[in-house]
Write an enzyme that holds these catalytic residues in place. Structure first.
Site, short mmCIF file in Angstrom:
data_model
loop_
_atom_site.label_atom_id
_atom_site.label_comp_id
_atom_site.label_asym_id
_atom_site.label_seq_id
_atom_site.Cartn_x
_atom_site.Cartn_y
_atom_site.Cartn_z
N HIS A 121 28.38 25.45 19.13
CA HIS A 121 28.95 26.81 19.13
C HIS A 121 28.74 27.39 20.51
O HIS A 121 27.76 27.07 21.19
CB HIS A 121 28.23 27.64 18.06
N ASP A 198 19.94 25.42 17.17
CA ASP A 198 20.78 26.42 16.52
C ASP A 198 20.83 26.06 15.03
O ASP A 198 21.49 25.11 14.63
CB ASP A 198 22.18 26.38 17.14
N GLN A 201 23.86 27.29 10.72
CA GLN A 201 24.61 26.67 9.62
C GLN A 201 23.71 25.81 8.73
O GLN A 201 24.19 25.26 7.74
CB GLN A 201 25.75 25.82 10.19
N LYS A 224 24.50 34.66 7.50
CA LYS A 224 24.99 33.36 7.02
C LYS A 224 24.29 32.96 5.72
O LYS A 224 24.67 31.96 5.09
CB LYS A 224 24.70 32.26 8.05
N CYS A 361 34.76 29.30 17.94
CA CYS A 361 33.78 29.43 19.02
C CYS A 361 33.25 28.06 19.44
O CYS A 361 32.05 27.88 19.67
CB CYS A 361 32.63 30.34 18.60
#
Length: 406
Positions: A121, A198, A201, A224, A361
């Site tokens: 991302h 990251d 997700q 999220k 993104c």
């Protein structure tokens, strides 16, 4: 799992869009929020709305206790070693920027290498691009396989004694690829490098144990994972956080202020300048409770079932290309031959079906795939196979609309 019982907790799902029952397949962008989270935030505003820390009156004390209780709950949720290793930020993007600007500026020098991938991302790519510009370091990319996965041998080939930071996503927001973070962290540490993950997700869908993964930093967002927008979490090993300088100043992060110099308070508050996201933290706490009650193992298994069901049905439609590996997180990114993703999304929306369309993104990944944009359907435990059936029928209607033969 009985999803229809859980769906009752999500009032937004009980509505019509363009005359059709809503099918929400955009959880990877933002998950929906159960009433338990909404109520927890309302109770704060209605019952003890006050600023946290320093104040000694009753409302301030109650707000402070609730805010810091969320920090402890978050520590337990991802199994951080210490309470102080949980820093509240505005979101995953802010968390990664904090690491790049503070830890990165402190550790990276000219000639060093920062390892990333093309599946990142923008929030986990642009901050490292800027760090490389500031320091004279070099960005190096781990090559992706044709199915969008990473081979561990490729990581070993790229990570060297020049590597200072490995920045990588746990789960790709486009491909659904689940990276072997534990092994990548081991390789990074063998080369005296640090790993920044990251996890936006991953945390809503997989059980994450930051100690077992042995990561240096791990970032994720509440919105999220059933929580509110505007708050995220940065986990960092205490040894790193203690060395880092803050990048925002004022408010509670101050210890002593003289006329010309100031000192900072302890970790993690030294990174939380100004009035923090109090109501949002309380919402995050309720979201963690809800996810814990449902069970991440149950969520992961159910999403896997939905994703496999959707991919099987989609592959029966001629002209659809699905991107990413066979084993993936709960999303399907795809294109319908000859139909722009925005047009496809518009047609689906007319049927009440919400999917994401665009570059997500992740423009470098789009270029690697040879496309400018894609459509993405992402699932959560409040979705059903019946909704996927409607989605499949919507795809067929879209194909007909654009004069394709079934």
């Amino acid at each position: 799992m009985d999803i229809f019982e859980y769906r009752k907790d999500f009032p937004i799902l009980d509505q019509e869009v363009n005359g059709n029952p809503l099918v929400y397949f955009d959880t990877s962008a933002t998950s929906q929020t159960p009433v338990q989270v909404i109520q927890a935030m309302s109770e704060y505003y209605e019952g003890y709305n006050s600023n946290v820390h320093r104040g000694v009156h009753t409302l301030g004390t109650k707000a402070t206790e609730a805010y810091e209780a969320t920090r402890m709950k978050t520590r337990q949720f991802i199994n951080a070693k210490r309470f102080g290793e949980i820093v509240f930020t505005r979101g995953t993007t802010a968390a990664i920027n904090l690491v790049a600007r503070s830890f990165g500026d402190m550790m990276v020098e000219s000639g060093d290498e920062i390892i990333v991938t093309e599946m990142e991302h923008h929030a986990n790519l642009v901050p490292w691009q800027e760090l490389a510009k500031r320091t004279g370091a070099k960005l190096v990319f781990i090559p992706l396989e044709d199915d969008g996965t990473i081979k561990i041998d490729s990581v070993k080939n790229v990570v060297t004694d020049k590597t200072k930071i490995v920045a990588i996503t746990h789960v790709s927001n486009v491909l659904g690829t689940i990276n072997d973070i534990k092994e990548i962290a081991r390789i990074a540490h063998e080369n005296d490098a640090y790993i920044v993950v990251d996890g936006a997700q991953a945390v809503p869908h997989l059980a994450v144990d930051v100690q077992d993964l042995n990561v240096d930093f791990y970032a994720f967002s509440a919105h999220k994972m059933l929580g509110p927008t505007g708050i995220g979490v940065l986990y960092g090993k205490m040894e790193h956080l203690k060395k880092m300088e803050p990048v925002e100043y004022g408010g509670d992060m101050i210890d002593f202020v003289e006329k010309e110099t100031s000192t900072w308070t302890e970790v993690p508050v030294k990174f939380e300048a100004g009035t923090p996201m109090i109501a949002e933290a309380i919402g995050l706490s309720a979201a963690i409770d809800y996810i814990t009650e449902v069970g991440l193992e149950n969520i992961s298994a159910y999403e896997d079932k939905l994703t496999k069901y959707a991919m099987e049905k989609m592959r029966n439609i001629e002209g659809i290309e699905i991107y990413g590996p066979e084993t993936r997180a709960g999303l399907v990114t795809f294109n319908l031959d000859g139909v722009h993703p925005h047009d496809l999304s518009t047609v689906l929306d007319s049927d009440g079906i919400a999917v994401r369309a665009g570059h997500h993104c992740a423009q470098p990944l789009m270029r690697l795939l040879g496309v400018s944009s894609t459509a993405r359907a992402s699932f959560y435990f409040y979705n059903s196979t019946e909704e996927i059936d409607r989605f499949i029928e919507g795809l067929k209607r879209a194909k007909e609309f654009f004069n394709y033969e079934l």
